[in-house]
Structure formats: structure tokens, C-alpha cells
Design a protein around this motif. Sequence first.
Motif, PDB file in Angstrom:
ATOM      1  N   PHE A  50      -5.509  -0.545  26.421  1.00  0.00           N
ATOM      2  CA  PHE A  50      -4.561  -0.752  25.332  1.00  0.00           C
ATOM      3  C   PHE A  50      -3.417  -1.643  25.772  1.00  0.00           C
ATOM      4  CE2 PHE A  50      -6.468   3.410  24.690  1.00  0.00           C
ATOM      5  CZ  PHE A  50      -6.927   3.302  23.386  1.00  0.00           C
ATOM      6  N   ASP A  51      -2.880  -2.413  24.809  1.00  0.00           N
ATOM      7  CA  ASP A  51      -1.725  -3.261  25.104  1.00  0.00           C
ATOM      8  C   ASP A  51      -0.412  -2.637  24.650  1.00  0.00           C
ATOM      9  OD1 ASP A  51      -1.895  -3.553  22.364  1.00  0.00           O
ATOM     10  OD2 ASP A  51      -2.231  -5.713  22.401  1.00  0.00           O
ATOM     11  N   SER A  52      -0.489  -1.409  24.137  1.00  0.00           N
ATOM     12  CA  SER A  52       0.747  -0.707  23.759  1.00  0.00           C
ATOM     13  C   SER A  52       0.534   0.800  23.815  1.00  0.00           C
ATOM     14  CB  SER A  52       1.195  -1.106  22.351  1.00  0.00           C
ATOM     15  OG  SER A  52       0.371  -0.507  21.372  1.00  0.00           O
ATOM     16  N   MET A  80      -8.127   5.515  30.971  1.00  0.00           N
ATOM     17  CA  MET A  80      -7.732   4.454  30.061  1.00  0.00           C
ATOM     18  C   MET A  80      -6.539   3.749  30.682  1.00  0.00           C
ATOM     19  SD  MET A  80      -5.735   6.344  26.909  1.00  0.00           S
ATOM     20  CE  MET A  80      -7.154   7.202  26.331  1.00  0.00           C
ATOM     21  N   ILE A  81      -6.410   2.482  30.371  1.00  0.00           N
ATOM     22  CA  ILE A  81      -5.334   1.677  30.929  1.00  0.00           C
ATOM     23  C   ILE A  81      -4.430   1.243  29.791  1.00  0.00           C
ATOM     24  CG2 ILE A  81      -4.799  -0.506  32.073  1.00  0.00           C
ATOM     25  CD1 ILE A  81      -7.516  -0.091  33.586  1.00  0.00           C
ATOM     26  N   VAL A  82      -3.126   1.431  29.993  1.00  0.00           N
ATOM     27  CA  VAL A  82      -2.132   1.047  28.998  1.00  0.00           C
ATOM     28  C   VAL A  82      -1.086   0.182  29.683  1.00  0.00           C
ATOM     29  CG1 VAL A  82      -0.465   1.869  27.287  1.00  0.00           C
ATOM     30  CG2 VAL A  82      -2.473   3.272  27.838  1.00  0.00           C
ATOM     31  N   ASP A  83      -0.982  -1.063  29.231  1.00  0.00           N
ATOM     32  CA  ASP A  83       0.026  -1.972  29.789  1.00  0.00           C
ATOM     33  C   ASP A  83       0.264  -3.090  28.787  1.00  0.00           C
ATOM     34  OD1 ASP A  83       1.463  -3.938  31.357  1.00  0.00           O
ATOM     35  OD2 ASP A  83       0.787  -2.819  33.114  1.00  0.00           O
ATOM     36  N   ASN A  84       1.517  -3.405  28.533  1.00  0.00           N
ATOM     37  CA  ASN A  84       1.816  -4.437  27.546  1.00  0.00           C
ATOM     38  C   ASN A  84       1.720  -5.854  28.115  1.00  0.00           C
ATOM     39  OD1 ASN A  84       4.100  -4.242  29.143  1.00  0.00           O
ATOM     40  ND2 ASN A  84       5.518  -4.561  27.458  1.00  0.00           N
ATOM     41  N   ASP A  85       1.601  -5.993  29.415  1.00  0.00           N
ATOM     42  CA  ASP A  85       1.475  -7.303  30.033  1.00  0.00           C
ATOM     43  C   ASP A  85      -0.003  -7.602  30.286  1.00  0.00           C
ATOM     44  OD1 ASP A  85       1.239  -8.989  32.724  1.00  0.00           O
ATOM     45  OD2 ASP A  85       3.131  -9.507  31.718  1.00  0.00           O
ATOM     46  N   GLU A  86      -0.509  -8.678  29.690  1.00  0.00           N
ATOM     47  CA  GLU A  86      -1.940  -8.979  29.770  1.00  0.00           C
ATOM     48  C   GLU A  86      -2.425  -9.198  31.200  1.00  0.00           C
ATOM     49  OE1 GLU A  86      -5.323 -11.834  27.761  1.00  0.00           O
ATOM     50  OE2 GLU A  86      -3.226 -12.430  27.597  1.00  0.00           O
ATOM     51  N   MET A  87      -1.678  -9.925  31.993  1.00  0.00           N
ATOM     52  CA  MET A  87      -2.104 -10.190  33.369  1.00  0.00           C
ATOM     53  C   MET A  87      -2.158  -8.907  34.196  1.00  0.00           C
ATOM     54  SD  MET A  87      -2.920 -13.277  33.387  1.00  0.00           S
ATOM     55  CE  MET A  87      -3.177 -13.606  35.106  1.00  0.00           C
ATOM     56  N   ASP A  88      -1.162  -8.053  34.033  1.00  0.00           N
ATOM     57  CA  ASP A  88      -1.168  -6.769  34.744  1.00  0.00           C
ATOM     58  C   ASP A  88      -2.325  -5.908  34.274  1.00  0.00           C
ATOM     59  OD1 ASP A  88       1.075  -7.509  36.164  1.00  0.00           O
ATOM     60  OD2 ASP A  88       2.470  -6.404  34.885  1.00  0.00           O
ATOM     61  N   ARG A  89      -2.557  -5.888  32.972  1.00  0.00           N
ATOM     62  CA  ARG A  89      -3.642  -5.092  32.404  1.00  0.00           C
ATOM     63  C   ARG A  89      -4.982  -5.556  32.961  1.00  0.00           C
ATOM     64  NH1 ARG A  89      -1.997  -5.786  27.573  1.00  0.00           N
ATOM     65  NH2 ARG A  89      -3.446  -7.416  26.957  1.00  0.00           N
TER      66      ARG A  89
END
Length: 61
Positions: free
Chosen positions: A35-37, A7-16
Amino acid sequence: MKTYTCMIVDNDEMDRLAVVSYAKRFELLTLVNVFDSAEKALTVIEKNNVVLSVGESFKII
């Protein structure tokens, strides 16, 4: 061949989006959630009894 569920978790959309794109290139990775958070990810982790494996470059404090 051994496969890994991730699973990927990153609050920055471009990085995600970049990480999702990169992860999809590898047949050994099965992407199950994005996830974004951390709070949203933690809810799923707790409900589904997920075992976490953290790479050498990460630290859990």
C-alpha cells in the motif's frame, strides 16, 4: 518452517519498492499486499480481521 504473512505500507515509492524487493528474498515471508498509504491499508485490515504484529523498533501511539 514457520512462515509469516506480511503487507508493506509506505508512501514513498522508492522505499516501498526497496522493501518489497528485500522481503521477496526471504522464503519465510509471504507478501500479500503493498500500500502507498496507511488509509488504504487500514481499509483492508478492518475488512479482513487482520491481526497485527509490530516489531520491537516500532511504536503504536
